[in-house]
Enzyme design. Structure first.
Site, PDB file in Angstrom:
ATOM      1  N   MET A 274       0.805  -1.218   0.000  1.00 10.50           N
ATOM      2  CA  MET A 274       0.000   0.000   0.000  1.00 10.50           C
ATOM      3  C   MET A 274       0.842   1.274   0.000  1.00 10.50           C
ATOM      4  SD  MET A 274      -3.108  -0.981  -0.136  1.00 10.50           S
ATOM      5  CE  MET A 274      -3.878   0.594   0.187  1.00 10.50           C
ATOM      6  N   ARG A 275       2.168   1.130   0.016  1.00  4.35           N
ATOM      7  CA  ARG A 275       3.007   2.326   0.081  1.00  4.35           C
ATOM      8  C   ARG A 275       2.795   3.224  -1.131  1.00  4.35           C
ATOM      9  NH1 ARG A 275       7.665   0.160   1.338  1.00  4.35           N
ATOM     10  NH2 ARG A 275       7.601   0.666   3.544  1.00  4.35           N
TER      11      ARG A 275
END
Length: 678
Positions: A274-275
């Site tokens: 999800m970065r």
């Protein structure tokens, strides 16, 4: 202190300047990685940015640059009493490639910690960079464990130092900028992902722009102060714009529709974790603030994707960073519907009208008119297939040369390692004495103590306690009692490939299998942190196709374009490899070599070529070079020439099938070095 080159005087390089400025507006973006060839103003731009950063107010005397308004409660120099702050310029701290772990994170005085119970801490570069810029030139050449420490601190906003149960923590929030030349090796994909943004830079091919670069640089070198004064007004305006964008940033609205576009884009490009979503959201918000708007638009999302996603698309070591922009536009259209408008349709795209100039060197343009040709190797690109109808046996074009053939699918190879215990750069191939690994013993420290062997230290101090007047429960420890832990881990080696590209190897199906095997070994070298080199031989001579380098990608590229045909000057290939290794031993004596000869063992051309090849092989054995011969001989009738060559080298021969990790031929252990009986 020398006068830095003005940021606004940099010609072109719009993406580079925009990436740096967005991080200046919002350090939460996560830094920027600048990839590009030599001489493209990477370092100049980073150093120039420091002059644009707002001043910081610090607690007087604090070595960790605490903010007097909200000092760090865990500051090693604290607690801080209320006092007026002192303003100073934001620092730019440079991390050298050869820095040690203690230089980066700081060092504890173990002697005082054991004898006095005092946490005597000497700050490192992470403390110096707090609330400023940390610049790492050639970040791809930095040891992996240092990159991990650096990126962990950047992500958490704090640095932790642990030494034998003694722990120190301090704040470490900084703008992280890394620069690298991809020709010298790539960062691992998991490390690439930790940088918020990435930009590709290259020298302009426009004559007028190149002339302007030279003109400005010469003017700066002749009179740095006068040159800077001529750009003072533009620098001041840009500094004010950064400050205004920082003030506006908390008010920027990120709507649900825009968030759906961000999520849909990351999902469509199949980025891990999800970065990427978070970085895109922060970048798009910073773009809106930079343009003077309080709402994020679809165009902000698009530009954020172009900065935040290309390096996260690099799944395999030989993939080039890139993004399919047609797919990006389609994804944004499908996810956004009528959400947002392009800045081109906005009558007031920013405080400066959206026109920052092209090559004039002002702030990066907000207009979206740059060339969008996808970089080679981006999604949708694929290697050119072999020509249809190509024969399985080599033809006879002029000079006996065959066109290059594509490599077969790579596979997982068996472990090849150098025998003995080395002391080279940290890696994952051969056994070595390293700073990280399992503890194997203790010794007196040479210089600063870095890894304490507690049991050995106590054992050394115990017999002297009465003579030292020990009265309490504490142990009286002297400097001479301290013992450094010796540790064993793995090192990276120099893997030098010597590839036979002669006519005897030129059958299309056979050469494809050979290239696939070498590509597999290159992939293994990448994973084990090796340097690689490539020597090829065919016709009448041998060539160094790739000098030893950390760029495994470059070796794979050279291999792909390797032509075949002609005679087999095996001795020339071995002698050329000997010359390469001789130079590398002088340049990097601690890195041990592994010679990998890929051939069927045949030798032709010149008087007595087989005997000459044998003598060249014995030359390597006499110098203790570990070697392995990958036997490419095929067919029912085998001459066993590759095995003979391996005996001359004092090494081991393996077939292409035996090279596979899943073959049943048995695990290939350490490669035999010099001294083994022929």
């Amino acid at each position: 202190m020398s006068t830095p080159y003005p940021f606004t005087a940099i010609v072109g390089q719009d993406d580079l300047r925009l990436g740096l400025l967005l991080n200046a507006v919002s350090p939460a973006v996560g830094g920027v990685l600048v990839r590009g060839e030599k001489g493209t103003a990477k370092s100049t731009a980073v150093r120039a940015l420091a002059a644009l950063m707002p001043e910081v107010s610090v607690v007087p005397g604090c070595r960790f640059s605490c903010d007097p308004v909200s000092p760090d409660p865990a500051c090693p120099d604290g607690p801080h009493a209320e006092a007026a702050g002192v303003s100073r310029a934001a620092r730019t701290v440079e991390l050298p490639v050869g820095a040690s772990e203690d230089r980066l994170v700081g060092a504890l005085d173990i002697e005082r910690a054991l004898s006095e119970g005092v946490k005597a801490f000497e700050p490192g570069l992470l403390a110096d960079a707090h609330r400023g810029i940390l610049y790492v030139d050639e970040v791809n050449l930095l040891h992996d464990h240092l990159v991990d420490l650096l990126l962990d601190a950047a992500a958490m906003g704090a640095s932790y130092v642990e030494r034998e149960g003694v722990s120190v923590r301090h704040a470490a929030r900084f703008l992280l900028v890394g620069t690298m030349n991809p020709e010298e090796g790539e960062l691992r994909p998991q490390l690439l992902d930790r940088f918020g943004l990435t930009v590709e830079v290259s020298a302009s091919r426009d004559t007028d722009e190149r002339v302007e670069v030279v003109r400005r640089r010469l003017a700066y070198d002749d009179d740095p102060e006068g040159f800077a004064a001529r750009w003072a007004e533009e620098e001041g305006a840009l500094r004010e714009r950064i400050a205004a964008a920082r003030v506006l940033l908390p008010r920027v609205v990120l709507s649900d529709g825009v968030l759906r576009q961000i999520a849909a884009t990351c999902a469509a490009f199949e980025v891990d974790g999800m970065r990427a979503d978070i970085v895109m959201a922060r970048t798009a918000t910073a773009l809106a603030a930079w343009a003077g708007r309080e709402e994020v638009t679809a165009d902000d999302v698009r530009r954020a994707a172009l900065l935040a996603l290309p390096h996260r698309r690099r799944r395999n070591p030989f993939d080039a960073p890139g993004l399919d922009e047609d797919k990006l536009d389609q994804t944004l259209d499908e996810a956004g519907g009528d959400q947002g408008q392009d800045n081109d349709d906005d009558p007031d795209p920013g405080p400066d009208g959206g026109g920052d100039g092209g090559g004039g060197g002002g702030v990066p343009p907000q207009a979206d008119g740059e060339d969008r040709t996808p970089p080679q190797g981006s999604e949708g690109d694929s290697p050119s297939p072999a020509p249809r109808g190509a024969p399985d046996t080599p033809g006879r074009p002029a000079g006996g040369e065959q066109q290059p053939v594509a490599a077969a699918e790579p596979f997982r190879t068996k472990m090849l390692s150098v025998p003995g215990l080395g002391e080279g750069a940290a890696g994952r191939r051969s056994r070595a004495r390293t700073e990280h690994g399992r503890t194997t013993g203790a010794r007196r420290p040479e210089g600063a103590l870095t890894k304490l062997h507690l049991a050995a230290t106590v054992q050394a101090a115990a017999p002297h306690q009465r003579a030292r007047g020990r009265a309490g429960r504490g142990l009286v420890v002297r400097r001479d009692d301290l013992r450094q832990a010796t540790r064993e881990g793995r090192e990276g080696n120099l893997v030098l490939f010597v590839v036979d590209a002669s006519g005897s190897m030129a059958a299309r199906q056979r050469m494809s299998a050979v290239k696939g095997a070498v590509l597999s070994l290159l992939l293994d070298a990448y994973q084990r942190r090796d340097k690689v080199g490539l020597v090829t031989f065919r016709g009448k001579e041998a060539d160094v196709a790739l000098p030893p380098t950390s760029s495994v990608d470059a070796a794979a590229s050279r291999l792909e374009s390797l032509p075949t045909g002609g005679r087999t000057p095996l001795a020339a290939g071995l002698l050329k490899a000997h010359d390469v290794l001789r130079v590398e031993r002088l340049r990097d004596p601690s890195r041990r070599p592994l010679l990998v000869v890929v051939t069927d063992g045949r030798a032709t051309g010149g008087p007595d070529p087989v005997a000459l090849a044998g003598r060249a092989g014995r030359l390597h054995r006499a110098e203790g070079t570990a070697s392995v011969v990958v036997d490419c001989e095929s067919g029912y009738v085998r001459l066993g020439l590759a095995g003979e060559l391996a005996r001359e080298l004092g090494g081991t021969a393996v077939t292409l099938d035996e090279l596979r990790a899943d073959s049943i031929a048995g695990l290939v252990k350490d490669v035999t070095a010099a001294g083994r009986a022929a």
